[in-house]
Design a protein around this motif. Sequence first.
Motif, short mmCIF file in Angstrom:
data_model
loop_
_atom_site.label_atom_id
_atom_site.label_comp_id
_atom_site.label_asym_id
_atom_site.label_seq_id
_atom_site.Cartn_x
_atom_site.Cartn_y
_atom_site.Cartn_z
N ARG A 19 1.53 -19.08 -0.63
CA ARG A 19 0.12 -19.43 -0.48
C ARG A 19 -0.11 -20.24 0.79
N GLY A 20 -1.21 -19.93 1.47
CA GLY A 20 -1.49 -20.58 2.74
C GLY A 20 -0.88 -19.84 3.91
N VAL A 21 -0.03 -18.87 3.61
CA VAL A 21 0.62 -18.07 4.66
C VAL A 21 0.18 -16.62 4.52
N ILE A 22 0.40 -16.04 3.34
CA ILE A 22 0.03 -14.65 3.07
C ILE A 22 -1.34 -14.62 2.39
N PRO A 23 -2.24 -13.75 2.82
CA PRO A 23 -3.58 -13.68 2.22
C PRO A 23 -3.52 -13.53 0.70
N GLU A 24 -4.39 -14.25 0.01
CA GLU A 24 -4.40 -14.26 -1.45
C GLU A 24 -4.61 -12.87 -2.04
N ASP A 25 -5.51 -12.10 -1.44
CA ASP A 25 -5.79 -10.77 -1.97
C ASP A 25 -4.56 -9.87 -1.89
N TYR A 26 -3.73 -10.10 -0.88
CA TYR A 26 -2.51 -9.30 -0.75
C TYR A 26 -1.48 -9.70 -1.80
N LEU A 27 -1.37 -10.98 -2.05
CA LEU A 27 -0.45 -11.45 -3.09
C LEU A 27 -0.84 -10.87 -4.44
N ASN A 28 -2.14 -10.75 -4.68
CA ASN A 28 -2.62 -10.24 -5.96
C ASN A 28 -2.48 -8.73 -6.09
N ALA A 29 -2.15 -8.07 -4.98
CA ALA A 29 -2.01 -6.60 -5.01
C ALA A 29 -0.59 -6.16 -5.30
N LEU A 30 0.23 -7.05 -5.83
CA LEU A 30 1.64 -6.74 -6.13
C LEU A 30 1.76 -5.45 -6.94
N PRO A 31 2.57 -4.50 -6.48
CA PRO A 31 2.76 -3.25 -7.24
C PRO A 31 3.29 -3.51 -8.65
N GLN A 32 2.67 -2.85 -9.61
CA GLN A 32 3.05 -3.04 -11.01
C GLN A 32 3.83 -1.85 -11.58
N ASP A 33 3.92 -0.77 -10.81
CA ASP A 33 4.53 0.46 -11.33
C ASP A 33 6.01 0.54 -11.00
N GLY A 34 6.75 -0.48 -11.36
CA GLY A 34 8.17 -0.53 -11.04
C GLY A 34 8.97 0.62 -11.63
N ASP A 35 8.71 0.98 -12.87
CA ASP A 35 9.45 2.07 -13.50
C ASP A 35 9.15 3.41 -12.85
N THR A 36 7.89 3.61 -12.45
CA THR A 36 7.52 4.85 -11.77
C THR A 36 8.30 4.99 -10.46
N GLU A 37 8.40 3.90 -9.71
CA GLU A 37 9.16 3.93 -8.46
C GLU A 37 10.65 4.14 -8.74
N ALA A 38 11.16 3.48 -9.76
CA ALA A 38 12.58 3.64 -10.10
C ALA A 38 12.89 5.09 -10.47
N LEU A 39 12.01 5.71 -11.23
CA LEU A 39 12.22 7.11 -11.62
C LEU A 39 12.15 8.02 -10.40
N SER A 40 11.26 7.71 -9.47
CA SER A 40 11.16 8.51 -8.24
C SER A 40 12.44 8.40 -7.43
N ILE A 41 13.01 7.21 -7.37
CA ILE A 41 14.29 7.02 -6.67
C ILE A 41 15.38 7.85 -7.33
N SER A 42 15.41 7.83 -8.65
CA SER A 42 16.45 8.56 -9.38
C SER A 42 16.33 10.07 -9.22
N GLU A 98 0.82 -1.21 0.00
CA GLU A 98 0.00 0.00 0.00
C GLU A 98 0.86 1.26 0.00
N VAL A 99 2.16 1.08 -0.05
CA VAL A 99 3.09 2.21 -0.15
C VAL A 99 3.46 2.39 -1.61
N SER A 100 3.31 3.60 -2.13
CA SER A 100 3.53 3.86 -3.56
C SER A 100 4.74 4.75 -3.80
N TYR A 101 4.92 5.11 -5.05
CA TYR A 101 6.03 5.98 -5.43
C TYR A 101 5.94 7.35 -4.75
N ARG A 102 4.72 7.74 -4.35
CA ARG A 102 4.54 9.04 -3.68
C ARG A 102 5.32 9.08 -2.37
#
Length: 319
Positions: free
Chosen positions: A200-223, A167-171
């Motif tokens: 699976r069986g340890v971490i809730p399924e809905d959380y696994l499916n919420a994997l952040p997809q904006d990798g480049d946005t985060e990388a650009l924010s780091i840069s 739930e933590v984003s590039y912002r």
Amino acid sequence: MEEEQSDGNKPHEAPTELRDWSDLTTVCLINIFQRLSLADRWLIAMRVCRSWSDAARDCCLYAALDLEPAFDASGAGRPDTAAWWTPAFQRRVDSMMRSVAEWSDGALKEVRVRHCSDEALCFLAERSPELLILSVRSSRGVTDRSMSKVAMSCTNLVELDISNCYEVSYRSIEIIGLNCPNLTTLKRNLLNWLDPSQHRGVIPEDYLNALPQDGDTEALSISRFMVKLKHLELRFSKFSGHGLMAIAEACKDLESLDLFGCANLTSRGIEQARAKLTKLIPNGLVKPNFYIPRSVFHTDRYGHWNLYDERFQTSVFQI
């Protein structure tokens, strides 16, 4: 008779002096408690008597809150357990954070916890202006709201671990970078999405499916906002060569860079980035070598793999 004389010649032993440990001075108690583990202070010392309980809450004992040893011990060699992902467990961690934030009286410098909430982190950040190290990995309740509070309240931060905090984003990366100029270590690792069966069986399924997809946005924010970084971990991030090159061109002081599991990178892009990172220490670059199970390659997206002969289907995919 001789026996009696012998007994009679024995020196009289002085009676053992019984001391009341509750009479120890506060300074003496604090000196003793500094040698105890956090668990011993909380579960034993605080329950002895009122004076011990008060001494065990002294602010000088709470320059750090490190729960990692407790997680390692209770996990019995496993990195995660299902019980840790429950609201009840989060409330227990939150309670400890609130208590330590109050008892430290602003002297808290290091916090390493997991599975905490936004509310507890905001409470702690407001009361910890001297905080230098913050690790809240695997905290599904932590969002940009508490990260903003950390950025505004803990401007001396030098190390931040927000791994597996979906739930933590590039912002948050941007506002932390703007307000914490001394930050030199960032850990933004993700869970292994290449083989999610291990979770699976340890971490809730809905959380696994919420994997952040904006990798480049985060990388650009780091840069753009974290150019003074020396240590950066981005395991299983989904950023591409474009994001990697942006980091390499901006973060010239990087001494270590962990790219394990970053499946969207190529060997050519990695070598180009390495050429720009002249301060990398020996073995400071961890390449994205990983195992990719065949279950990852769904026919709708990877149907062309069926064209290959079985002898070309290797279980180890090295970029």
